[in-house]
Design a protein around this motif. Structure first.
Motif, PDB file in Angstrom:
ATOM      1  N   ILE A 210      38.006  83.508  -3.016  1.00 34.37           N
ATOM      2  CA  ILE A 210      38.855  82.512  -2.352  1.00 34.37           C
ATOM      3  C   ILE A 210      39.345  83.046  -1.010  1.00 34.37           C
ATOM      4  O   ILE A 210      39.354  82.327  -0.004  1.00 34.37           O
ATOM      5  CB  ILE A 210      40.028  82.123  -3.272  1.00 34.37           C
ATOM      6  CG1 ILE A 210      39.499  81.304  -4.461  1.00 34.37           C
ATOM      7  CG2 ILE A 210      41.084  81.330  -2.501  1.00 34.37           C
ATOM      8  CD1 ILE A 210      40.546  80.970  -5.500  1.00 34.37           C
ATOM      9  N   ILE A 211      39.740  84.317  -0.962  1.00 36.76           N
ATOM     10  CA  ILE A 211      40.185  84.907   0.302  1.00 36.76           C
ATOM     11  C   ILE A 211      39.064  84.855   1.336  1.00 36.76           C
ATOM     12  O   ILE A 211      39.287  84.524   2.511  1.00 36.76           O
ATOM     13  CB  ILE A 211      40.636  86.367   0.086  1.00 36.76           C
ATOM     14  CG1 ILE A 211      41.944  86.409  -0.714  1.00 36.76           C
ATOM     15  CG2 ILE A 211      40.819  87.081   1.431  1.00 36.76           C
ATOM     16  CD1 ILE A 211      42.383  87.807  -1.100  1.00 36.76           C
ATOM     17  N   ARG A 212      37.849  85.163   0.899  1.00 38.09           N
ATOM     18  CA  ARG A 212      36.705  85.211   1.810  1.00 38.09           C
ATOM     19  C   ARG A 212      36.156  83.823   2.150  1.00 38.09           C
ATOM     20  O   ARG A 212      35.250  83.704   2.973  1.00 38.09           O
ATOM     21  CB  ARG A 212      35.593  86.059   1.207  1.00 38.09           C
ATOM     22  CG  ARG A 212      35.906  87.557   1.123  1.00 38.09           C
ATOM     23  CD  ARG A 212      36.017  88.178   2.500  1.00 38.09           C
ATOM     24  NE  ARG A 212      36.057  89.627   2.470  1.00 38.09           N
ATOM     25  CZ  ARG A 212      35.056  90.425   2.811  1.00 38.09           C
ATOM     26  NH1 ARG A 212      33.918  89.910   3.205  1.00 38.09           N
ATOM     27  NH2 ARG A 212      35.200  91.738   2.772  1.00 38.09           N
ATOM     28  N   GLY A 213      36.686  82.789   1.523  1.00 36.95           N
ATOM     29  CA  GLY A 213      36.210  81.438   1.812  1.00 36.95           C
ATOM     30  C   GLY A 213      34.864  81.136   1.204  1.00 36.95           C
ATOM     31  O   GLY A 213      34.134  80.246   1.697  1.00 36.95           O
ATOM     32  N   LEU A 214      34.517  81.845   0.125  1.00 39.12           N
ATOM     33  CA  LEU A 214      33.236  81.612  -0.547  1.00 39.12           C
ATOM     34  C   LEU A 214      33.434  80.496  -1.563  1.00 39.12           C
ATOM     35  O   LEU A 214      33.584  80.716  -2.768  1.00 39.12           O
ATOM     36  CB  LEU A 214      32.754  82.909  -1.214  1.00 39.12           C
ATOM     37  CG  LEU A 214      32.691  84.137  -0.288  1.00 39.12           C
ATOM     38  CD1 LEU A 214      32.285  85.381  -1.066  1.00 39.12           C
ATOM     39  CD2 LEU A 214      31.735  83.887   0.868  1.00 39.12           C
TER      40      LEU A 214
END
Length: 692
Positions: A210-214
């Motif tokens: 989620i942090i990496r926007g995956l």
């Protein structure tokens, strides 16, 4: 080794015994090669040699060392990046175009070219190939270069018009390309499980995704939680999934205002999810394996934009400051500008400082902080290629002070580019590239570039049949470089070295290099002294067209015109001699003396040349006035030489004599005097055919 420290094996002097060396009357000396940047290191007497130090003089060891390792074949980046550097320099040379839209767009395109070249080198060295020689830099080195130059482009060379746009998305994209987390292997393992939440890596993997926007991986594992035994968790996940799906991202919008409005509405929905989470009783927040509520709360806290949560979670996940800063521009401040990034970095560094033992991390932290001087300092320690090409782009972007350092008299940009050129100079075969970098560095670089070009070897170790064409190709390249950089005087010297005197004179005229022009004319005349009339006549006949150019150029002084006129007309005399047209040759010789076209130092040579015409049998070639002209010049030479002015008249004749001095030269002139007397006797008696 570095610039100040060289290790010799075996050592010239053992450690701690340097004073003994000095006491013995010796010292270590080094000589720099003009051909490249190598050194010859050897013992040298501290003063006048004496019997006391004869022991050390019996046998002398010479070491050869270099400031830099010669670039090997794995440094293909040197060649591929050269054309890009040339294009940047050509674009930025025009100060009028500096910072214009066109110039910035070109600069961005060429900067991206650098990134692509580095990537190609990285991929090439990552392949498991057998190589003929050890590589100087590993694939990991080029991976670091790739990540670093890409970050520089993101932060300092954005697309035109987007300089003031939010930077978070670009930073996250850069992070995901160069520092991949979470790993694919973790995802494959978790996806193979029936109940992945039972695995200790589940929540860290989901949070990192989620942090990496995956979003694809995030949604997949959020969907698995719909099978979780806790109905409370299932209900919260049903609210979280659409939030992850609809998270506003800047590239989805054509106007930043629309993005900002969508982000505010989305944040309101995240707040609503937080309210629902807080309603979950304390005793319902656990399953048999973990406190799922705390893990989910961390995810929601990040979506809420709580910086302290983001930083804590990243630290727990093993992420570093880069991930925090990139995610900051996504979740905490989605409108974070490049110019505001250093403030964020400063705060993040208080708890998550960069690794001082990792040069790559240090360079990246300096880039994020916007400290150009530190970037170049650390980049130079990492790879001198990197510091030179970063500095070359930084200057036109206004990131570097263009004022010269008072001590070195070099700008920051020129310091790093010159250092890189010096590194290239360790390989003499890279001279074409080296001089282009040098000539981009003002007066200091031009002077060094001239010295490199002047030392290009023109005699090649190749078959005789191929040598002329190969030599011509090298000279052509040097000529092109000189013309591009306004160094016609160097091209002139190069052509003169190759005995292409006509072209050499033409370049001297173009460069308005009058002393150089005079030296070339003297060199042409020296052909007579060294190799005789036939060789001289052949070379000098080719500079005839230059005489017309010189006559039409009002900038030149009469002295150059006269000297060139003499060389051309004197060579013509010898061509007439070789063609046995003695009458015309004798007439031209008298003209050179009578009209004082010939310099005084050549009068004795011409008088000696006249012997052939004075002794010519079939007919008389000189009139009485001509002979008197010869006698007058002869008398002036003899009288002035006896008065101590022989250096003004006799040096050329002495040199052509291949030995002896003024005394021997005057003896030759006595032979001319005798020939004149005999000629006058013949002329007076009229026993021969009249002169023609």
């Amino acid at each position: 080794m570095d610039a100040l420290h060289i290790d010799l094996v075996p050592p010239l002097v053992e450690a701690g015994k340097f004073n003994e060396l000095v006491q013995s009357g010796h010292i270590i000396s080094a000589s720099l090669s003009p051909h490249n940047n190598s050194l010859a290191i050897h013992m040298a007497p501290l003063g006048e040699p004496s019997s006391e130090n004869s022991r050390l003089e019996q046998e002398e060891t010479v070491y050869f060392a270099s400031h830099d390792d010669i670039p090997s074949s794995d440094r293909r980046l040197i060649l591929s990046s050269f054309s890009t550097f040339s294009a940047i320099w050509s674009t930025m040379r025009s100060r009028e175009s500096l910072m214009s839209r066109e110039a910035l767009e070109i600069l961005r395109k060429l900067s991206i070219d650098y990134v692509n070249f580095i990537k190609e080198s990285w991929i090439h060295l990552s392949q498991p190939l057998s190589r003929p020689e050890p590589i100087q830099f590993s694939a990991e080195h080029y991976r670091s270069l790739y990540a670093t130059f890409s970050l520089f482009v993101v932060l300092f060379v954005p697309e035109f018009g987007y300089e003031d746009a939010p930077v978070g998305e670009e930073l996250m994209e850069w992070l995901n390309i160069h520092f991949i987390e979470p790993s694919t292997e973790e995802g494959d393992h978790l996806s193979s499980l029936d109940s992945p939440w039972e695995d200790g890596a589940f929540w860290p993997y989901l949070t990192r995704s989620i942090i990496r926007g995956l979003s694809k991986a995030s949604l997949f594992f959020l969907d698995t939680l719909l099978q979780h035994p806790s109905e409370d968790l299932q209900d919260l996940v049903k609210l979280l999934i659409p939030l992850v799906e609809t998270h506003p991202r800047l590239p989805q919008f054509t106007a930043e205002r629309d993005f900002a409005q969508a982000s505010r509405r989305w944040k309101d929905k995240v707040k609503a999810l937080r309210v629902e989470m807080d309603r979950i009783p304390e005793d319902s927040r656990f399953d048999d394996y973990d406190n799922w509520w705390d893990s989910l709360s961390d995810i929601v806290g990040i979506l809420e934009g709580r910086g302290e949560v983001l930083q804590r979670v990243c630290e727990e996940l093993g992420a570093d400051w880069k991930e925090v800063c990139a995610a900051w521009g996504i979740f905490v401040d989605s409108r974070l500008r490049r110019q505001d990034l250093p403030d964020v970095v400063t705060d993040v560094f208080e708890k998550m400082p960069p690794d001082p033992t990792n040069l790559e991390d240090t360079i990246h932290s300096s880039l994020f902080s916007g400290n150009s001087d530190q970037v170049l300092k650390y980049a130079s320690d990492f790879d001198i290629w990197l510091s030179a090409h970063l500095a070359d782009i930084m200057e036109p972007l206004g990131l570097l002070d263009t004022e010269a350092d008072p001590e070195s008299e070099l700008s920051r940009r020129n310091q790093y580019v010159l250092s890189y050129a010096d590194y290239l100079h360790s390989d003499p075969t890279l001279w074409r590239i080296t001089v282009t970098y040098l000539y981009s560095c003002g007066k200091a670089g031009e002077e060094q570039g001239d010295e490199v070009l002047l030392r290009i070897p023109l005699q090649l170790d190749i078959p005789d049949s191929d040598e002329p064409s190969a030599l011509a190709e090298i000279i052509k390249i040097i000529s092109t470089i000189c013309r591009e950089h306004g160094r016609e005087s160097i091209a002139s010297i190069t052509y003169a070295r190759a005995k292409e005197y006509g072209k050499a004179i033409s370049y001297s005229l173009s460069a308005e290099d009058w002393p150089g022009l005079g030296r070339i004319i003297d060199t042409v005349l020296q052909e007579y002294v060294q190799y005789g009339p036939a060789v001289f006549a052949d070379h000098a006949s080719k500079i005839g067209p230059s005489l017309d150019q010189l006559h039409s150029d009002s900038r030149t002084g009469g002295i150059f015109t006269q000297r060139l006129t003499f060389a051309v007309r004197y060579s013509h005399i010898h061509k007439l001699r070789l063609q046995q047209d003695y009458s015309a040759a004798a007439s031209d010789l008298i003209t050179l003396l009578r009209d004082e076209i010939a310099p005084r130092s050549w009068w004795p040579v011409l008088l000696c040349d006249s012997l052939e015409f004075l002794q010519y049998g079939p007919k008389l070639l000189f009139s009485s006035a001509d002979v008197l002209q010869l006698l007058q010049k002869l008398e002036e030479i003899v009288i002035r030489s006896s008065q101590g002015s022989g250096e003004d008249y006799l040096p050329i004749l002495v040199e052509t004599g291949k030995g002896g001095g003024e005394k021997e030269a005057l003896e030759k002139l006595r032979t001319v005097r005798l020939a004149i007397a005999r000629y006058l006797a013949r002329y007076t008696v009229g026993s021969e055919t009249h002169f023609t």
